[in-house]
Design a protein around this motif. Structure first.
Motif, mmCIF file in Angstrom:
data_model
loop_
_atom_site.group_PDB
_atom_site.id
_atom_site.type_symbol
_atom_site.label_atom_id
_atom_site.label_comp_id
_atom_site.label_asym_id
_atom_site.label_seq_id
_atom_site.Cartn_x
_atom_site.Cartn_y
_atom_site.Cartn_z
ATOM 1 N N GLU A 102 21.935 56.633 67.147
ATOM 2 C CA GLU A 102 21.366 57.300 65.969
ATOM 3 C C GLU A 102 20.536 58.519 66.377
ATOM 4 O O GLU A 102 20.629 59.595 65.761
ATOM 5 C CB GLU A 102 20.494 56.318 65.195
ATOM 6 N N LEU A 103 19.726 58.383 67.410
ATOM 7 C CA LEU A 103 18.890 59.485 67.876
ATOM 8 C C LEU A 103 19.734 60.640 68.411
ATOM 9 O O LEU A 103 19.422 61.814 68.182
ATOM 10 C CB LEU A 103 17.921 58.985 68.956
ATOM 11 N N LYS A 104 20.796 60.289 69.107
ATOM 12 C CA LYS A 104 21.688 61.334 69.619
ATOM 13 C C LYS A 104 22.366 62.071 68.471
ATOM 14 O O LYS A 104 22.572 63.291 68.533
ATOM 15 C CB LYS A 104 22.725 60.736 70.562
ATOM 16 N N ARG A 106 21.066 62.531 65.486
ATOM 17 C CA ARG A 106 20.047 63.402 64.899
ATOM 18 C C ARG A 106 19.840 64.652 65.749
ATOM 19 O O ARG A 106 19.691 65.769 65.232
ATOM 20 C CB ARG A 106 18.735 62.641 64.758
ATOM 21 N N ALA A 107 19.848 64.467 67.071
ATOM 22 C CA ALA A 107 19.699 65.622 67.958
ATOM 23 C C ALA A 107 20.887 66.566 67.816
ATOM 24 O O ALA A 107 20.741 67.793 67.810
ATOM 25 C CB ALA A 107 19.561 65.143 69.404
ATOM 26 N N ALA A 109 22.715 66.929 65.124
ATOM 27 C CA ALA A 109 22.611 67.594 63.819
ATOM 28 C C ALA A 109 21.642 68.774 63.895
ATOM 29 O O ALA A 109 21.874 69.836 63.308
ATOM 30 C CB ALA A 109 22.153 66.592 62.769
ATOM 31 N N ALA A 110 20.555 68.599 64.621
ATOM 32 C CA ALA A 110 19.583 69.686 64.781
ATOM 33 C C ALA A 110 20.199 70.856 65.525
ATOM 34 O O ALA A 110 19.996 72.026 65.176
ATOM 35 C CB ALA A 110 18.347 69.169 65.514
ATOM 36 N N THR A 149 10.873 67.785 66.560
ATOM 37 C CA THR A 149 11.725 67.878 67.751
ATOM 38 C C THR A 149 11.108 67.148 68.923
ATOM 39 O O THR A 149 11.775 66.407 69.654
ATOM 40 C CB THR A 149 11.961 69.347 68.118
ATOM 41 N N LEU A 152 11.383 63.462 68.359
ATOM 42 C CA LEU A 152 12.761 63.006 68.563
ATOM 43 C C LEU A 152 13.056 62.866 70.049
ATOM 44 O O LEU A 152 13.629 61.864 70.493
ATOM 45 C CB LEU A 152 13.735 63.994 67.913
#
Length: 358
Positions: A102-104, A106-107, A109-110, A149, A152
């Motif tokens: 999930e964190l990857k 989100r990263a 997407a950023a 950021t 994250l």
């Protein structure tokens, strides 16, 4: 009894004397001595002294079996705990992997959002703005974005570290589990070896000799109990059972007549600590599985303060346990070949008394 049989028992008794230190109890009676001639002297008749030597040897063999049984039960309990811990770690690993994914995402997407703005970071777009209000509004967004950021990245790093730690812990638990499995297997072999040696020894006795052996066992227990009572040890004992203790006593006494089986926790058979641990579990008070752990981890009480439901621990190595019933009596699972029974609390050497519901 025939002269050949008398000679065989006499030979066994001779071996008993030579093996008093029990250096090799598993093989001390693996094979009978030389077969005596038909003209053997009547002096080879088995005496009470000979039977007493057999009784002592049996006590030693069954004591060693009890020690090995405790080791087996302890290894089994540890293996169960370690298996549960491995399952819990596996669940943590799955959750950590899902969180990492999930964190990857989100990263990613950023990064994609930054690409859509021609690769210019928020700070650069802010500097190129000609609108003062837009400049002020954007400043807050930039600060928020920077904090998000950093958070994250920090969370991503923590999750990766947690995942590695869970994997390392699981590997260590597997190593310990394997070691306990080996210890359990070794203890199982020793229990079976000691019991087999005792059964071979008893099998050499004829019916009349077995009766004499049982009489000697009963006499030894009676002598020990009488000496214990004559010491005045119970003159100040007047403790009353707690409600949980009453429940535990009721459970244990209901099992009277059921066979001893090493490693068993009921409901059809028990070993000594299997009986006491299940009795207290029935009262809503889980206690350690083995007599040695019961001695180590439960509160010690003086004999003068003991009450029904307390556990009496026997022998210097805490290899046997029984439940006190009151009036100098216990209920316990004695050893292989016996059933759960009521006996005198002083019929064996007492190490001490512990209380499960202190």
């Amino acid at each position: 009894m025939g002269t050949g049989k008398r000679g065989l028992i006499a030979t066994a008794v001779t071996v008993i004397g030579a093996a008093a230190v029990l250096a090799a109890p598993a093989t001390a009676f693996a094979a009978p001595g030389p077969t005596p001639s038909p003209t053997a002297s009547p002096s080879t008749a088995v005496t009470n002294k000979d039977i007493e030597a057999v009784r002592r040897q049996l006590d030693a063999l069954y004591h060693d079996a009890a020690v090995a049984t405790d080791a087996y039960n302890a290894a089994e309990e540890k293996a169960e705990q370690q298996s549960a811990q491995i399952v819990a770690l596996a669940q943590k690993i799955v959750k950590a992997q899902e969180k990492l994914a999930e964190l990857k995402a989100r990263a990613g997407a950023a990064a994609a959002a930054q690409y859509r703005t021609n690769g210019l970071p928020d700070e650069a777009e802010l500097m190129l703005s000609d609108d003062p209000q837009q400049f002020l509004d954007a400043t807050g967004r930039v600060l928020q974005g920077q904090r998000a950021t950093k958070a994250l990245i920090a969370e991503l790093t923590r999750t990766q570290q947690d995942l590695k730690q869970y994997a390392d812990d699981a590997s260590a638990q597997w190593t310990r589990l394997e070691a306990n499995r080996k210890a359990k297997a070794a203890a199982k072999k020793k229990v079976e070896r000691q019991i087999a040696a005792a059964e071979r020894l008893e099998s050499r006795l004829e019916a009349e000799e077995k009766e004499r052996l049982a009489e000697l066992e009963e006499q030894a227990a009676h002598r020990a109990q009488t000496a214990w009572l004559d010491s005045g040890v119970l003159k100040d004992v007047s403790g009353k059972a707690s409600e949980a203790g009453k429940t535990a006593v009721a459970y244990a006494t209901t099992q009277v007549g059921k066979p001893y089986e090493w490693g068993a926790e009921g409901p059809d058979s028990y070993d000594c600590s299997g009986l006491t641990s299940q009795a207290w579990a029935s009262a809503g008070k889980p206690i350690p599985r083995t007599s040695q752990e019961q001695w180590k981890r439960l509160e010690h009480v003086d004999i003068k303060d003991m009450r029904p439901g307390d556990l009496v621990i026997y022998f210097d190595d805490a290899s046997h346990v029984a439940m006190y019933l009151g009036d100098g009596a216990i209920v316990h699972a004695p050893r292989p070949g016996r059933t759960v029974t009521i006996a005198g609390a002083g019929s064996m050497p007492i190490l001490g008394v512990v209380r499960p519901d202190a």
